[in-house]
Design a protein around this motif. Sequence first.
Motif, PDB file in Angstrom:
ATOM      1  N   GLU A  24      74.775  86.879 -47.059  1.00 11.84           N
ATOM      2  CA  GLU A  24      75.541  88.133 -47.362  1.00 11.84           C
ATOM      3  C   GLU A  24      75.280  88.940 -45.661  1.00 11.84           C
ATOM      4  O   GLU A  24      76.337  89.510 -45.249  1.00 11.84           O
ATOM      5  CB  GLU A  24      74.567  89.107 -47.939  1.00 11.84           C
ATOM      6  CG  GLU A  24      75.076  90.611 -48.148  1.00 11.84           C
ATOM      7  CD  GLU A  24      74.249  91.396 -49.081  1.00 11.84           C
ATOM      8  OE1 GLU A  24      74.660  91.993 -49.908  1.00 11.84           O
ATOM      9  OE2 GLU A  24      72.882  91.292 -48.604  1.00 11.84           O
ATOM     10  N   ARG A  25      74.372  88.555 -44.904  1.00 10.88           N
ATOM     11  CA  ARG A  25      74.403  89.149 -43.700  1.00 10.88           C
ATOM     12  C   ARG A  25      75.560  88.808 -42.699  1.00 10.88           C
ATOM     13  O   ARG A  25      76.238  89.459 -42.008  1.00 10.88           O
ATOM     14  CB  ARG A  25      72.975  88.880 -43.064  1.00 10.88           C
ATOM     15  CG  ARG A  25      72.761  89.559 -41.489  1.00 10.88           C
ATOM     16  CD  ARG A  25      71.494  89.337 -40.808  1.00 10.88           C
ATOM     17  NE  ARG A  25      71.007  87.938 -41.027  1.00 10.88           N
ATOM     18  CZ  ARG A  25      71.467  87.021 -40.000  1.00 10.88           C
ATOM     19  NH1 ARG A  25      72.356  87.471 -38.758  1.00 10.88           N
ATOM     20  NH2 ARG A  25      71.052  86.112 -39.938  1.00 10.88           N
ATOM     21  N   ILE A  26      75.719  87.423 -42.846  1.00 13.74           N
ATOM     22  CA  ILE A  26      76.611  86.726 -42.062  1.00 13.74           C
ATOM     23  C   ILE A  26      78.118  87.376 -42.302  1.00 13.74           C
ATOM     24  O   ILE A  26      78.931  87.380 -41.626  1.00 13.74           O
ATOM     25  CB  ILE A  26      76.644  85.089 -42.002  1.00 13.74           C
ATOM     26  CG1 ILE A  26      75.269  84.980 -41.148  1.00 13.74           C
ATOM     27  CG2 ILE A  26      77.561  84.512 -41.444  1.00 13.74           C
ATOM     28  CD1 ILE A  26      74.918  83.374 -41.756  1.00 13.74           C
ATOM     29  N   GLU A  27      78.313  87.564 -43.593  1.00 11.51           N
ATOM     30  CA  GLU A  27      79.631  88.029 -44.033  1.00 11.51           C
ATOM     31  C   GLU A  27      79.484  89.404 -43.740  1.00 11.51           C
ATOM     32  O   GLU A  27      80.831  89.573 -43.304  1.00 11.51           O
ATOM     33  CB  GLU A  27      79.947  87.833 -45.417  1.00 11.51           C
ATOM     34  CG  GLU A  27      80.014  86.209 -45.945  1.00 11.51           C
ATOM     35  CD  GLU A  27      81.001  86.135 -47.190  1.00 11.51           C
ATOM     36  OE1 GLU A  27      80.945  86.955 -48.128  1.00 11.51           O
ATOM     37  OE2 GLU A  27      81.325  84.935 -47.485  1.00 11.51           O
ATOM     38  N   LEU A  28      78.771  90.174 -43.934  1.00 15.87           N
ATOM     39  CA  LEU A  28      79.029  91.659 -43.472  1.00 15.87           C
ATOM     40  C   LEU A  28      79.161  91.829 -41.940  1.00 15.87           C
ATOM     41  O   LEU A  28      79.577  92.711 -41.157  1.00 15.87           O
ATOM     42  CB  LEU A  28      77.544  92.477 -43.913  1.00 15.87           C
ATOM     43  CG  LEU A  28      77.457  92.725 -45.248  1.00 15.87           C
ATOM     44  CD1 LEU A  28      76.377  93.209 -45.750  1.00 15.87           C
ATOM     45  CD2 LEU A  28      78.565  93.512 -45.779  1.00 15.87           C
ATOM     46  N   GLU A  29      78.764  90.762 -41.152  1.00 11.25           N
ATOM     47  CA  GLU A  29      79.050  90.572 -39.677  1.00 11.25           C
ATOM     48  C   GLU A  29      80.456  90.281 -39.428  1.00 11.25           C
ATOM     49  O   GLU A  29      81.036  90.316 -38.417  1.00 11.25           O
ATOM     50  CB  GLU A  29      78.116  89.739 -38.748  1.00 11.25           C
ATOM     51  CG  GLU A  29      76.701  90.023 -38.879  1.00 11.25           C
ATOM     52  CD  GLU A  29      75.761  89.060 -38.358  1.00 11.25           C
ATOM     53  OE1 GLU A  29      76.335  87.797 -38.289  1.00 11.25           O
ATOM     54  OE2 GLU A  29      74.520  89.278 -38.262  1.00 11.25           O
TER      55      GLU A  29
END
Length: 104
Positions: A24-29
Motif C-alpha cells: 500500500e505504501r509503495i502504491e501511495l508513492e
Amino acid sequence: MDRAKIITICGSLKSMAEVQTIAERIELEGNCVLSITYPTKDKEDYTEEELEILGKLHKQKIIMSDAIYVVNINGYLGESTKSEISYARSIGKEVLSLVDDYQI
C-alpha cells in the motif's frame, strides 16, 4: 509526473500483514505493485504442478517489473526469496528491501 515504477514484492508468506502494508505504501508513492499470491490452502495440498506454476508466474512478475522489493522482516530471507533476489539481479532488476543488512 514521472512514469510509475512497476515493483514486485518478494518475501516470506509468513509476513502477509507486513507485505500488505508495504504494498500500500509503495502504491501511495505512485508505483504499481505486483504482489505475492497468497495460498488458499496448505502447501502440501497443492500439486507439484500447481507449485511450479505459481513459482514461474512470480518470476514472470519479476521480468515485467522495474524492481523487486524484498520484505525481509528482522532480516529473514527464505530460500525462495533468495532465489528471487538472485534471479532479479541476473536480469538487471533493481533490488529494494525493508532491511538492507542481508547477504546473497
